[in-house]
Every structure is written in structure tokens, then in C-alpha cells.
Enzyme design. Structure first.
Site, PDB file in Angstrom:
ATOM      1  CG  ASP A 112      30.100  39.466 -26.451  1.00  0.00           C
ATOM      2  OD1 ASP A 112      30.274  39.411 -27.684  1.00  0.00           O
ATOM      3  OD2 ASP A 112      29.001  39.731 -25.931  1.00  0.00           O
ATOM      4  CG  ASP A 200      33.001  43.667 -23.756  1.00  0.00           C
ATOM      5  OD1 ASP A 200      33.540  43.826 -22.647  1.00  0.00           O
ATOM      6  OD2 ASP A 200      31.762  43.676 -23.925  1.00  0.00           O
ATOM      7  CG  HIS A 249      30.385  43.821 -28.659  1.00  0.00           C
ATOM      8  ND1 HIS A 249      29.443  42.982 -28.128  1.00  0.00           N
ATOM      9  CD2 HIS A 249      31.208  44.166 -27.634  1.00  0.00           C
ATOM     10  CE1 HIS A 249      29.682  42.813 -26.831  1.00  0.00           C
ATOM     11  NE2 HIS A 249      30.752  43.539 -26.514  1.00  0.00           N
ATOM     12  CG  ASP A 251      30.567  41.103 -33.482  1.00  0.00           C
ATOM     13  OD1 ASP A 251      29.921  41.992 -32.901  1.00  0.00           O
ATOM     14  OD2 ASP A 251      30.752  39.961 -33.005  1.00  0.00           O
ATOM     15  CB  CYS A 355      27.522  37.460 -30.964  1.00  0.00           C
ATOM     16  SG  CYS A 355      27.300  39.067 -31.696  1.00  0.00           S
TER      17      CYS A 355
HETATM   18  O1  DAV Z   1      24.469  46.722 -33.590  1.00  0.00           O
HETATM   19  O2  DAV Z   1      23.626  46.344 -31.646  1.00  0.00           O
HETATM   20  C1  DAV Z   1      25.617  44.242 -31.584  1.00  0.00           C
HETATM   21  C2  DAV Z   1      26.907  43.530 -31.318  1.00  0.00           C
HETATM   22  C3  DAV Z   1      26.693  42.305 -30.524  1.00  0.00           C
HETATM   23  N1  DAV Z   1      27.942  41.647 -30.227  1.00  0.00           N
HETATM   24  C4  DAV Z   1      24.557  46.280 -32.452  1.00  0.00           C
HETATM   25  C5  DAV Z   1      25.839  45.634 -32.011  1.00  0.00           C
END
Ligand code: DAV
Length: 373
Positions: A112, A200, A249, A251, A355
């Protein structure tokens, strides 16, 4: 120059070339932060986290660390160099001239915070107040790399002010409802405003010359423009995924596995007009397999789609969370060798296998995977 374990070199241009050196986060002292605008917008409305904050129970911290340590050993046994952050005291409040928050967060997800592009590691602005100082956990490593690798560029994006002007008021309401959230995210009305550049690092995917960036809760258009000016030799491309009511995010939504192949969350498909760019350059976008779980683990911000939050070790090898049977099966069908890694009990600390890692070195150079412009 080739990689050697005795010599520190920072270099990574994409998400798939052979991984040699990586940072794996730690769960130490992780806190559920107090309420603040951008964080509240991401906590699902029916989440067990609403209304609570404070240090996470020690036994959950120990369990998460056990899993992160085992993952570290697995990578080391394969010859990958693994470094770990230095946690700071996350119970400390943060006060700047512009805001105050009563605690910080943790350092489980380096992805992140740190964006590695070629020989550079860039500290992201971040968009949550509780994560304003998280970069400090990585400074001992950044300093070490800087001393040991004369080609390493250590950069930091301008620290944002994160006043109330950074957040839209209408997201502060307790019960917005999924329908309204989906409408807002489809209209690209996110919790963050365009007051100042925000991003981020986990909103950015590296495809050699192209950087694909998700516009959502944690990255605004000014953040994307900042990245464009900062990386003038790259093409910086904004994408967004309308089916996601809590878009932070990229990913758990869009996962490149190797040149020409991307997994896309079937509930958060890339809109047609944004797919053309990939199609005309012979990239195939396939639906990711369903997650194996109906709900996230307790006290977790992330969705069940951490199933697709995988770490690619090389063109043929991928780490997938060990309980994600459907995702593992799909990877095998796509010709990947799967390394199952247990991590689910650490998800609540900040995410999955992508992550909790940040690239330091991958083989390969900066290539153009999108020659048809
Ligand atoms: O689908 O909650 C989580 C991403 C964490 N870096 C989600 C995204």
C-alpha cells in the site's frame, strides 16, 4: 547486471518477472484505527468493525505473525531474499497542523505504501490519516538500500494535508446503502475529493512502460496526474471498476499473471470502453474464479476477493492462499504452478499475499507491452 544475493539492487518493472528480493510485512502492534472519513467509507456497512477501535488482541497478532513468518521462510527456501519492516509504536496518536487521530494502523501491507518502478521506490501519499507515518516502518530498509545500491532512487510523494476538505461529506453518513454506493462509484463519485494529489501504492499495477492506476477511494485524479508527471517516461492510465461499492486498491480486482493475461474480478469488470486498450494489444482479460469463502474473516476491512490477491514469483509460479481452492484450480488450468500459502488469519491486518509484500528486485527490463497505441 545479473542479480546476486550478496549485492543489494533495487529494480522491478512489472508484476510477473522472476522475483529475487521482496519485503514481507509484520502484524506487530496492529491497531484498528479510530473513525476517520476515508477509512469509514471503506468499512462495509454490516462489518463487525464498525464502532470499535484499539489494539488488536495479542493472540490474533501472534497468529498473523506466525503465518507471515512461515510465508517468509517459504520464499527464502526458494532463494528469494526477504526483508522485514521495523514496526513503530502504532498506539501513538498523530497530530499535524491539519488533523489529529488517536492511533495509527500497522505495517502488514507494504504494497500500500511502497511503489517500486524500475530502480525507484516511491513512498505513496496515502489517504488515511492513521497511515500518514507508516513509511517510517520502511525507512531503515530504504536507508540500507540507498547505502548499498548507488542506482537506487528513494523518493517520497508530497505528504498530503488530509484536512476535511479531502473527503466528501455525503460519504460520512452511517447508512448509505449498497445501491447508492454502486451508483456513486459508477459515477466516479468517491470519498476522496480533488483537493490535493492522493494515492496509495496498491492502486498501481506495473506493466513495464505502462502504469495502470485505479481511480477510487484511495487514489484521486490528481494523484494519477501526479504519477504521470513524476514518471514522464511511462504511460499512466486510469481505470475504474464500477461493480465495487468500496473501491480501494486494485489488487483484489485486476491481477496480471504474465504478459498477455489478466484475471478480473467478475463482480467488478473493467468497463468495455477501457477494455479496448488491452484487447488491441493482445491482452486477454478472464474472469477470476469465485472465492472459497462467503464472508471475510473477523474484523477484516477487505472483501472475500483477497482470493485473487496473489503473488507471482515468475512466469510459471504463483503463491495463492491455501484455502482458496477455486483460485488454485483456475491457476493450474492457466498453466501456473501453485504454491499454497496459508494467510487467511492475517487478512484482517491489511490484506492478502500481494498486499503483504512489496517488490525490491525482479529480473527483466522495462518493456513496452502495449505497442499499439
Ligand atoms: O476487495 O476489499 C482489498 C485490497 C487490499 N489491498 C477488497 C480490496
Amino acid at each position: 547486471m545479473n542479480w546476486s544475493p550478496d549485492k543489494t539492487q533495487v529494480k522491478s518493472w512489472n508484476e510477473w518477472d522472476t522475483l529475487r528480493h521482496v519485503i514481507v510485512g509484520k502484524a506487530d502492534d496492529c491497531h484498528i484505527p479510530p473513525e476517520e472519513p476515508a477509512l469509514d467509507a471503506k468499512v462495509p456497512e454490516d462489518s463487525d468493525m464498525r464502532g470499535q477501535w484499539g489494539r488488536r488482541p495479542q493472540e490474533t497478532i501472534d497468529r498473523a505473525n506466525e503465518l507471515l513468518d512461515t510465508f517468509t521462510d517459504t520464499l527464502r527456501k526458494r532463494g528469494i531474499r526477504v526483508d522485514r519492516p521495523t514496526p513503530t509504536d502504532f498506539s501513538k496518536p498523530v497530530t499535524t497542523p491539519d488533523f489529529h487521530t488517536d492511533s495509527q494502523f500497522g505495517c502488514m501491507p507494504p504494497r500500500d505504501v511502497l511503489l517500486t518502478v524500475g530502480h525507484e521506490i516511491l513512498e505513496a501519499t496515502m489517504s488515511y490519516r492513521c497511515r500518514w507515518f507508516e513509511y517510517l516502518c520502511y525507512r531503515p530498509l530504504m536507508q540500507q538500500y540507498w547505502e548499498e545500491d548507488p542506482n537506487f532512487r528513494h523518493e517520497a510523494a508530497p505528504k498530503p494535508r488530509l484536512t476535511d476538505a479531502d473527503y466528501h461529506d455525503d460519504y460520512l453518513s452511517e447508512a448509505i446503502g449498497i445501491e447508492k454506493r454502486l451508483q456513486w462509484t459508477a459515477e466516479k463519485h468517491f470519498v476522496t475529493t480533488e483537493e490535493e494529489p492522493l494515492f496509495d501504492a496498491a492502486d498501481v499495477l506495473r506493466f513495464g512502460k505502462d502504469l495502470i492506476v485505479q481511480h477510487g477511494f484511495t487514489t484521486n485524479l490528481k494523484g494519477i496526474e501526479w504519477l504521470r508527471r513524476h514518471f514522464p517516461d511511462h504511460r499512466v492510465r486510469a481505470v475504474n471498476f464500477p461493480g465495487d461499492p468500496y473501491p480501494i486498491h486494485i489488487d483484489a480486482t485486476f491481477t496480471p499473471l504474465r504478459p498477455g493475461l489478466i484475471l478480473n474480478n467478475p463482480n467488478r469488470r473493467l468497463p468495455d470502453e477501457q477494455r479496448d486498450y488491452f484487447k488491441k494489444n493482445d491482452w486477454e482479460i478472464v474472469d477470476a474464479a469465485q472465492p472459497a469463502h462467503n464472508t471475510p474473516p473477523p474484523l477484516c476491512y477487505s472483501s472475500t476477493w483477497l482470493s485473487m490477491n496473489v503473488l507471482v514469483l515468475d512466469l510459471k509460479t504463483v503463491c495463492v492462499e491455501a484455502s482458496e481452492v477455486y483460485q488454485m484450480e483456475q491457476m493450474e488450468k492457466l498453466g501456473m504452478e501453485v504454491i499454497p500459502v496459508e494467510l487467511r488469519d492475517a487478512y484482517a491486518f491489511g490484506g492478502g499475499l500481494h498486499c503483504c509484500t512489496a517488490d525490491v528486485y525482479r529480473d527483466g527490463d522495462c518493456e513496452d507491452y502495449f505497442p499499439n497505441q
